[in-house]
Design an enzyme around this catalytic site. Structure first.
Site, PDB file in Angstrom:
ATOM      1  N   CYS A  61       2.445 -25.795 -43.321  1.00 51.70           N
ATOM      2  CA  CYS A  61       1.279 -25.493 -44.141  1.00 51.70           C
ATOM      3  C   CYS A  61       0.931 -26.678 -45.048  1.00 51.70           C
ATOM      4  O   CYS A  61       0.593 -27.746 -44.544  1.00 51.70           O
ATOM      5  CB  CYS A  61       1.510 -24.197 -44.932  1.00 51.70           C
ATOM      6  SG  CYS A  61      -0.006 -23.500 -45.611  1.00 51.70           S
ATOM      7  N   HIS A 118       2.500 -20.518 -40.405  1.00 53.34           N
ATOM      8  CA  HIS A 118       3.826 -20.268 -40.978  1.00 53.34           C
ATOM      9  C   HIS A 118       4.751 -19.684 -39.927  1.00 53.34           C
ATOM     10  O   HIS A 118       4.789 -18.462 -39.754  1.00 53.34           O
ATOM     11  CB  HIS A 118       3.706 -19.293 -42.155  1.00 53.34           C
ATOM     12  CG  HIS A 118       3.114 -19.910 -43.368  1.00 53.34           C
ATOM     13  ND1 HIS A 118       3.865 -20.512 -44.340  1.00 53.34           N
ATOM     14  CD2 HIS A 118       1.826 -20.060 -43.762  1.00 53.34           C
ATOM     15  CE1 HIS A 118       3.082 -20.997 -45.288  1.00 53.34           C
ATOM     16  NE2 HIS A 118       1.835 -20.729 -44.960  1.00 53.34           N
ATOM     17  N   GLU A 159       7.823 -19.228 -40.086  1.00 51.88           N
ATOM     18  CA  GLU A 159       8.827 -18.366 -40.727  1.00 51.88           C
ATOM     19  C   GLU A 159       8.272 -16.989 -41.065  1.00 51.88           C
ATOM     20  O   GLU A 159       9.007 -16.085 -41.438  1.00 51.88           O
ATOM     21  CB  GLU A 159       9.383 -19.055 -41.980  1.00 51.88           C
ATOM     22  CG  GLU A 159       8.526 -18.991 -43.244  1.00 51.88           C
ATOM     23  CD  GLU A 159       7.340 -19.947 -43.265  1.00 51.88           C
ATOM     24  OE1 GLU A 159       7.025 -20.542 -42.218  1.00 51.88           O
ATOM     25  OE2 GLU A 159       6.721 -20.076 -44.338  1.00 51.88           O
TER      26      GLU A 159
END
Lengths: 248, 216
Positions: free
Chosen positions: B85, B196, B198
Site C-alpha cells: 500500500c 493488502h 495480509e
C-alpha cells in the site's frame, strides 16, 4: 459491493436487538466472526453496544484474538473517544475505527484521527432516526438525540476527514423489513466517500429494492447472518446476479 | 526465534496495522521481527515495508527514525523487500498527496490521486478487486511472488495510485471507475503491491508465503 458482517457485542456476547434495543444473546464474538469469515464475509465490524453508555471498552481482547484467524479488514466501534483509545484499538489489530458519540461531542476528533492515521482508518458511524420527512442523528445506540440533521452531518463528517460512513437506520435495524432506502439514497448521493448501508435486511428482495434505487459501497448485515436467514455465499450470488461487482 | 533461520523484519515506523501483518506470518508458522531498529532491520534477510495514511507524514516518520536512507541502503543490498500500500507508493520518485513530497525513488514514477467520476464512483477506493496481469510482462508476473493472483480478488483501500514511468516494472493492474491503475510492480529484489495481501484472505496469505519461500 462489499458484504460486511456486523457484530454488536455486550459483555463478551454478540447480541442483537430491534431498533438497537431489547438485546438478545446470539453467541461468542470470535466464533461468529470466524464463521462469517469462512463463509466469505468481506469485512467484520465489531461494535461495543454499551461502551459509550458506560464509558468503557471491552472489545480489545476480542479483536486481538479475532485478527489472529481472520484475514479481512476489521473495524471496531463503540465508546472510542480519545487518541489513546484509537491507538489501543489499532495495536489490538483493528484496521478501522468507527466513531459516533465522540464525533458528535467533539467533531474535531474525526480530523485528529484522520490526520494521524489517514482517512481510510476513520469510519464515521451515523445512527439515523426518521422524524417526519427528515432524519436525525442519534448517539449511544439510538438512545439519545443530537439535533443533527443526518444529511448535513454526513457532509460535515466527510469534510472533517472521515473515509467512510456507516449508516444505520435505527427504525429498520433488527426488523428484517428492508432497508430505509430513501435514507441510504439521499446520503449515498450526497457524499463522495463510501457509504455502508446498515439496518433492515431480511430477504434478497430487500437487496434488489435497495440496488434499484441506489448502490452503496457496502452492506452491513447482522440479523440475516445471526438467524441463518441467508448464508453469505447466497447473498453474494444474488448480488452477482444483479450485476454487482462482488468478491467470490 | 530460531537463530539458524532467516529473519523477516516488518518495518515499524508508527503507522498502520502491523499486527495484522505479523499475524498473517504467524498463521504461516513464520516468526517475524517488528522493528524500527536500524541494526535489526539491516540484519534481516527480507523486509516488509507496510504503511497506511499520508505519504508526507510517512516520509517524515521515516526520516525522524533514520530509516529513509537505511531503506535505500537495504534495497541496494539486493535483499527481498515487499512494499504494501503506502509502502509501495513510497518506493516511487514523488507524490502529489497534500503538496509535493519526495519518495525513495527506487522506481521512477509519481503517486497521483485517482481520478474518478462521482457519482457513482467514490474515494477512497475501498473494496475487493480483481488483479489483471500486465500482459507485456507476463513472464515476469508468472515468476513473481504474486503469480497465483491472476483474476483473484484482493482488498484495496487507497485514494492515490502509482504512475509508473518504466513499464517494464509493472506486474499487474486493477480497474476502478474509469481507471486502470498499476497495482503491483517488481524491480530486481523489490516488489510493491497497492492491495493488502495480509487482509485478503487465503489468496493474499499465499503472497506472504511466496515471499518467505523466495528468501529461503
Amino acid at each position: 459491493m462489499r458484504v460486511i458482517a456486523r457484530l454488536d457485542v455486550k459483555n463478551e456476547f454478540v447480541i442483537k436487538g430491534i431498533h438497537l434495543e431489547g438485546l438478545r444473546k446470539i453467541g461468542d464474538p470470535n466464533e461468529l466472526a470466524l464463521q462469517y469469515y469462512l463463509q466469505g464475509a468481506d469485512e467484520i465490524i465489531f461494535m461495543d453496544a454499551v461502551a459509550s453508555l458506560y464509558d468503557r471498552n471491552n472489545l480489545f481482547s476480542i479483536i486481538r484474538k479475532a485478527c489472529e484467524d481472520i484475514l479481512i479488514p476489521i473495524t471496531i466501534g463503540g465508546g472510542l473517544r480519545t487518541m489513546e483509545d484509537v491507538k489501543t484499538a489499532l495495536l489490538a489489530g483493528a484496521d478501522k475505527i468507527a466513531i459516533n458519540t465522540a464525533a458528535v461531542k467533539r467533531p474535531a476528533f474525526i480530523s485528529e484521527v484522520a490526520e494521524k492515521y489517514g482517512s481510510q482508518c476513520v469510519v464515521a458511524s451515523i445512527e439515523a432516526k426518521k422524524i417526519g420527512n427528515h432524519w436525525e442523528a442519534y448517539i449511544d445506540n439510538g438512545r439519545e438525540k443530537t439535533g443533527l440533521e443526518v444529511l448535513d452531518w454526513a457532509i460535515k463528517l466527510q469534510a472533517l476527514g472521515a473515509g467512510e460512513i456507516l449508516l444505520t437506520s435505527v427504525d429498520q435495524e433488527g426488523t428484517r423489513q428492508g432497508f430505509d432506502i430513501s435514507l441510504i439514497k439521499s446520503i449515498n448521493e450526497a457524499v463522495s466517500i463510501p457509504v455502508i448501508a446498515c439496518g433492515g435486511a431480511g430477504t434478497d428482495l430487500h437487496f434488489k429494492q435497495l440496488i434499484q434505487e441506489t448502490c452503496p459501497s457496502a452492506i452491513a448485515l447482522a440479523s440475516v447472518l445471526h438467524y441463518n436467514l441467508m448464508p453469505i455465499s447466497i447473498i453474494k450470488e444474488k448480488l452477482l446476479a444483479m450485476k454487482l461487482q462482488v468478491r467470490v | 526465534m530460531r537463530p539458524n533461520k532467516k529473519t523477516i523484519a516488518i518495518l515499524d515506523y508508527g503507522l498502520g496495522n502491523l499486527r495484522s501483518i505479523s499475524n498473517a506470518f504467524k498463521k504461516l508458522g513464520v516468526d517475524v521481527l517488528v522493528t524500527s531498529n536500524p541494526t535489526e532491520v539491516m540484519a534481516s534477510n527480507g523486509l516488509i515495508f507496510p504503511g497506511v495514511g499520508a505519504f508526507g507524514a510517512a516520509c517524515n516518520e521515516l526520516i525522524k527514525l533514520n530509516l529513509f536512507s537505511l531503506l535505500k541502503e537495504y534495497i541496494n543490498s539486493r535483499k527481498p523487500v515487499l512494499g504494501i500500500c503506502l509502502g509501495m507508493q513510497l518506493l516511487f520518485t514523488d507524490s502529489e498527496e497534500n503538496g509535493y513530497h519526495i519518495g525513495l525513488d527506487v522506481i521512477k514514477g509519481s503517486v497521483k490521486k485517482l481520478a474518478v467520476t462521482f457519482p457513482p464512483y467514490k474515494l477512497p477506493h475501498i473494496g475487493w478487486n480483481r488483479i489483471n496481469v500486465y500482459s507485456d510482462n507476463r513472464k515476469k508476473f508468472d515468476e513473481s511472488i504474486i503469480k497465483h493472483l491472476e483474476q483473484e480478488h484482493q482488498y484495496f483501500i487507497h485514494s492515490y495510485y502509482v504512475q509508473c514511468d518504466e513499464s517494464e516494472h509493472v506486474l499487474a493492474t486493477c480497474d476502478y471507475g474509469d481507471n486502470s491503475f498499476v497495482c503491483a510492480v517488481k524491480k530486481n529484489n523489490v516488489v510493491g503491491v497497492q492491495f493488502h495481501p495480509e487482509k485478503s484472505g487465503e489468496a493474499g496469505l499465499k503472497v506472504l508465503k511466496e515471499f518467505v519461500e523466495y528468501i529461503e
